[in-house]
Design a protein around this motif. Structure first.
Motif, PDB file in Angstrom:
ATOM      1  N   HIS A  70      -5.799  -7.919  -5.740  1.00 10.24           N
ATOM      2  CA  HIS A  70      -4.375  -8.183  -5.571  1.00 10.24           C
ATOM      3  C   HIS A  70      -4.004  -9.426  -4.775  1.00 10.24           C
ATOM      4  O   HIS A  70      -2.823  -9.744  -4.687  1.00 10.24           O
ATOM      5  CB  HIS A  70      -3.695  -6.972  -4.927  1.00 10.24           C
ATOM      6  N   THR A  71      -4.952 -10.129  -4.176  1.00 14.56           N
ATOM      7  CA  THR A  71      -4.559 -11.214  -3.278  1.00 14.56           C
ATOM      8  C   THR A  71      -4.737 -12.615  -3.844  1.00 14.56           C
ATOM      9  O   THR A  71      -4.135 -13.543  -3.337  1.00 14.56           O
ATOM     10  CB  THR A  71      -5.328 -11.146  -1.945  1.00 14.56           C
ATOM     11  N   GLY A  72      -5.580 -12.795  -4.828  1.00 13.45           N
ATOM     12  CA  GLY A  72      -5.846 -14.135  -5.339  1.00 13.45           C
ATOM     13  C   GLY A  72      -6.687 -14.975  -4.398  1.00 13.45           C
ATOM     14  O   GLY A  72      -6.827 -16.185  -4.582  1.00 13.45           O
ATOM     15  N   ALA A  73      -7.249 -14.354  -3.383  1.00 10.51           N
ATOM     16  CA  ALA A  73      -8.062 -15.078  -2.400  1.00 10.51           C
ATOM     17  C   ALA A  73      -9.412 -15.447  -2.989  1.00 10.51           C
ATOM     18  O   ALA A  73      -9.912 -14.779  -3.887  1.00 10.51           O
ATOM     19  CB  ALA A  73      -8.258 -14.210  -1.161  1.00 10.51           C
ATOM     20  N   ARG A  74     -10.006 -16.506  -2.470  1.00 10.11           N
ATOM     21  CA  ARG A  74     -11.373 -16.843  -2.862  1.00 10.11           C
ATOM     22  C   ARG A  74     -12.393 -16.175  -1.951  1.00 10.11           C
ATOM     23  O   ARG A  74     -13.520 -15.936  -2.345  1.00 10.11           O
ATOM     24  CB  ARG A  74     -11.562 -18.359  -2.849  1.00 10.11           C
ATOM     25  N   VAL A  75     -11.964 -15.860  -0.718  1.00 13.96           N
ATOM     26  CA  VAL A  75     -12.845 -15.249   0.277  1.00 13.96           C
ATOM     27  C   VAL A  75     -12.023 -14.245   1.085  1.00 13.96           C
ATOM     28  O   VAL A  75     -10.831 -14.432   1.292  1.00 13.96           O
ATOM     29  CB  VAL A  75     -13.414 -16.323   1.236  1.00 13.96           C
ATOM     30  N   PHE A  76     -12.677 -13.177   1.520  1.00 14.32           N
ATOM     31  CA  PHE A  76     -12.082 -12.242   2.467  1.00 14.32           C
ATOM     32  C   PHE A  76     -13.118 -11.971   3.541  1.00 14.32           C
ATOM     33  O   PHE A  76     -14.287 -12.330   3.395  1.00 14.32           O
ATOM     34  CB  PHE A  76     -11.630 -10.935   1.779  1.00 14.32           C
ATOM     35  N   THR A  77     -12.692 -11.358   4.636  1.00  9.13           N
ATOM     36  CA  THR A  77     -13.641 -11.037   5.702  1.00  9.13           C
ATOM     37  C   THR A  77     -13.660  -9.540   5.961  1.00  9.13           C
ATOM     38  O   THR A  77     -12.664  -8.844   5.748  1.00  9.13           O
ATOM     39  CB  THR A  77     -13.319 -11.762   7.027  1.00  9.13           C
ATOM     40  N   LEU A  78     -14.808  -9.079   6.414  1.00  6.25           N
ATOM     41  CA  LEU A  78     -15.021  -7.674   6.771  1.00  6.25           C
ATOM     42  C   LEU A  78     -15.467  -7.624   8.217  1.00  6.25           C
ATOM     43  O   LEU A  78     -16.317  -8.420   8.645  1.00  6.25           O
ATOM     44  CB  LEU A  78     -16.105  -7.063   5.872  1.00  6.25           C
ATOM     45  N   ARG A 132     -13.851   5.946  18.573  1.00  5.37           N
ATOM     46  CA  ARG A 132     -13.434   5.675  17.194  1.00  5.37           C
ATOM     47  C   ARG A 132     -14.147   4.448  16.644  1.00  5.37           C
ATOM     48  O   ARG A 132     -14.748   3.683  17.385  1.00  5.37           O
ATOM     49  CB  ARG A 132     -11.928   5.474  17.113  1.00  5.37           C
ATOM     50  N   ILE A 133     -14.062   4.312  15.341  1.00  2.00           N
ATOM     51  CA  ILE A 133     -14.487   3.065  14.705  1.00  2.00           C
ATOM     52  C   ILE A 133     -13.255   2.461  14.032  1.00  2.00           C
ATOM     53  O   ILE A 133     -12.318   3.170  13.655  1.00  2.00           O
ATOM     54  CB  ILE A 133     -15.624   3.249  13.681  1.00  2.00           C
ATOM     55  N   ARG A 134     -13.283   1.158  13.898  1.00  2.00           N
ATOM     56  CA  ARG A 134     -12.195   0.428  13.248  1.00  2.00           C
ATOM     57  C   ARG A 134     -12.827  -0.516  12.237  1.00  2.00           C
ATOM     58  O   ARG A 134     -13.783  -1.226  12.553  1.00  2.00           O
ATOM     59  CB  ARG A 134     -11.385  -0.360  14.265  1.00  2.00           C
ATOM     60  N   VAL A 135     -12.281  -0.503  11.022  1.00  2.00           N
ATOM     61  CA  VAL A 135     -12.742  -1.391   9.963  1.00  2.00           C
ATOM     62  C   VAL A 135     -11.568  -2.269   9.562  1.00  2.00           C
ATOM     63  O   VAL A 135     -10.456  -1.769   9.363  1.00  2.00           O
ATOM     64  CB  VAL A 135     -13.261  -0.593   8.748  1.00  2.00           C
ATOM     65  N   GLU A 136     -11.825  -3.577   9.452  1.00  2.00           N
ATOM     66  CA  GLU A 136     -10.782  -4.531   9.100  1.00  2.00           C
ATOM     67  C   GLU A 136     -11.224  -5.358   7.900  1.00  2.00           C
ATOM     68  O   GLU A 136     -12.377  -5.799   7.839  1.00  2.00           O
ATOM     69  CB  GLU A 136     -10.502  -5.490  10.255  1.00  2.00           C
ATOM     70  N   VAL A 137     -10.299  -5.559   6.975  1.00  2.00           N
ATOM     71  CA  VAL A 137     -10.505  -6.484   5.860  1.00  2.00           C
ATOM     72  C   VAL A 137      -9.376  -7.503   5.946  1.00  2.00           C
ATOM     73  O   VAL A 137      -8.200  -7.143   5.908  1.00  2.00           O
ATOM     74  CB  VAL A 137     -10.495  -5.763   4.495  1.00  2.00           C
ATOM     75  N   ARG A 138      -9.747  -8.763   6.104  1.00  2.00           N
ATOM     76  CA  ARG A 138      -8.765  -9.834   6.269  1.00  2.00           C
ATOM     77  C   ARG A 138      -8.784 -10.736   5.033  1.00  2.00           C
ATOM     78  O   ARG A 138      -9.852 -11.085   4.530  1.00  2.00           O
ATOM     79  CB  ARG A 138      -9.094 -10.651   7.506  1.00  2.00           C
ATOM     80  N   ASP A 139      -7.585 -11.078   4.557  1.00  2.00           N
ATOM     81  CA  ASP A 139      -7.461 -11.986   3.417  1.00  2.00           C
ATOM     82  C   ASP A 139      -6.303 -12.940   3.669  1.00  2.00           C
ATOM     83  O   ASP A 139      -5.463 -12.688   4.538  1.00  2.00           O
ATOM     84  CB  ASP A 139      -7.283 -11.198   2.109  1.00  2.00           C
ATOM     85  N   PRO A 140      -6.220 -14.044   2.931  1.00  2.00           N
ATOM     86  CA  PRO A 140      -5.197 -15.055   3.192  1.00  2.00           C
ATOM     87  C   PRO A 140      -3.817 -14.749   2.592  1.00  2.00           C
ATOM     88  O   PRO A 140      -2.883 -15.516   2.779  1.00  2.00           O
ATOM     89  CB  PRO A 140      -5.784 -16.321   2.568  1.00  2.00           C
ATOM     90  N   SER A 141      -3.667 -13.641   1.912  1.00  2.00           N
ATOM     91  CA  SER A 141      -2.379 -13.290   1.312  1.00  2.00           C
ATOM     92  C   SER A 141      -1.480 -12.616   2.349  1.00  2.00           C
ATOM     93  O   SER A 141      -1.949 -11.840   3.176  1.00  2.00           O
ATOM     94  CB  SER A 141      -2.593 -12.337   0.132  1.00  2.00           C
ATOM     95  N   ARG A 142      -0.186 -12.905   2.270  1.00  2.00           N
ATOM     96  CA  ARG A 142       0.761 -12.221   3.142  1.00  2.00           C
ATOM     97  C   ARG A 142       1.467 -11.092   2.399  1.00  2.00           C
ATOM     98  O   ARG A 142       2.366 -10.451   2.930  1.00  2.00           O
ATOM     99  CB  ARG A 142       1.755 -13.218   3.727  1.00  2.00           C
ATOM    100  N   GLY A 143       1.049 -10.819   1.164  1.00  2.00           N
ATOM    101  CA  GLY A 143       1.595  -9.702   0.409  1.00  2.00           C
ATOM    102  C   GLY A 143       1.111  -8.389   0.995  1.00  2.00           C
ATOM    103  O   GLY A 143      -0.087  -8.193   1.201  1.00  2.00           O
ATOM    104  N   LEU A 161       0.134  -8.697  10.065  1.00  2.00           N
ATOM    105  CA  LEU A 161       0.376 -10.018   9.489  1.00  2.00           C
ATOM    106  C   LEU A 161       0.018 -11.085  10.510  1.00  2.00           C
ATOM    107  O   LEU A 161       0.334 -10.957  11.689  1.00  2.00           O
ATOM    108  CB  LEU A 161       1.842 -10.172   9.085  1.00  2.00           C
ATOM    109  N   GLY A 162      -0.653 -12.109  10.035  1.00  2.00           N
ATOM    110  CA  GLY A 162      -0.994 -13.247  10.878  1.00  2.00           C
ATOM    111  C   GLY A 162      -0.400 -14.508  10.286  1.00  2.00           C
ATOM    112  O   GLY A 162       0.210 -14.478   9.199  1.00  2.00           O
ATOM    113  N   THR A 198      -5.843  -5.767   6.898  1.00  2.00           N
ATOM    114  CA  THR A 198      -5.627  -4.358   6.587  1.00  2.00           C
ATOM    115  C   THR A 198      -6.758  -3.600   7.266  1.00  2.00           C
ATOM    116  O   THR A 198      -7.918  -3.986   7.155  1.00  2.00           O
ATOM    117  CB  THR A 198      -5.637  -4.118   5.069  1.00  2.00           C
ATOM    118  N   TRP A 199      -6.420  -2.555   7.985  1.00  2.00           N
ATOM    119  CA  TRP A 199      -7.418  -1.874   8.798  1.00  2.00           C
ATOM    120  C   TRP A 199      -7.245  -0.356   8.725  1.00  2.00           C
ATOM    121  O   TRP A 199      -6.198   0.136   8.347  1.00  2.00           O
ATOM    122  CB  TRP A 199      -7.339  -2.330  10.256  1.00  2.00           C
TER     123      TRP A 199
END
Length: 167
Positions: free
Chosen positions: A93-101, A109-120, A151-152, A158-159
């Motif tokens: 859904h983001t059209g990104a070329r790269v994302f981060t995990l 607790r544990i926290r999992v984050e997926v970061r992408d360049p889309s603001r959608g 949002l950044g 998204t986490w």
């Protein structure tokens, strides 16, 4: 019927089993992925936005939660499923070329984050019994203890978080 080479082993405590742990093929593939991309427990892991990256992200998350941190298999299974959903959303859904995990262990607790360049923003949709898609955030909402989107200036993170107790 068991052959002459197989012997049934008595169940052992988690500590004894961990001491005698030998790597499986899945673990070996996870170690290879860590060599190629890094550990999401130590740094942001940058993955190409392609469907096959979901498999890499799942392996990395499973290895960190189950092998490095020694947390239970149920927590590892839920983490892997939810990582797959967040990565799938980033790829589709983001059209990104790269994302981060990123996978972090915090007190209790544990926290999992997926970061992408889309603001959608992702949207939690109502799910009907016969729906064949659109269940990703529904699963995240049901299996995690908390989830959200930050949002950044150059995209979003998204986490989800899961408690380490009661699992």
């Amino acid at each position: 019927m068991a052959g002459p080479e197989s012997r049934e082993q008595p169940r052992q405590s988690g500590v004894a089993a961990a001491a005698r742990w030998t790597p499986t093929e899945e673990d070996e593939q996870a170690v290879e992925a860590m060599k190629a991309y890094g550990s999401p427990a130590d740094e942001d892991v940058h993955l190409p936005s392609r469907p096959e990256s979901a498999r890499i992200a799942r392996r990395l998350a499973r290895y960190v939660v189950l092998r490095q941190w020694g947390l239970g298999p149920t927590l590892a299974e839920h983490t892997v499923l939810l990582v797959s959903e967040l990565v799938g959303n980033a790829v589709r859904h983001t059209g990104a070329r790269v994302f981060t995990l990123r996978v972090q262990k915090r007190p209790g607790r544990i926290r999992v984050e997926v970061r992408d360049p889309s603001r959608g923003l992702p949207c939690l949709m109502p799910v009907a019994e016969l729906d064949i898609s659109g269940r990703g955030l529904f699963l995240v909402d049901k299996l995690s203890d908390r989830w959200g989107v930050d949002l950044g200036p150059r995209g979003k993170t998204t986490w989800f978080e899961m408690r380490l107790t009661d699992r």
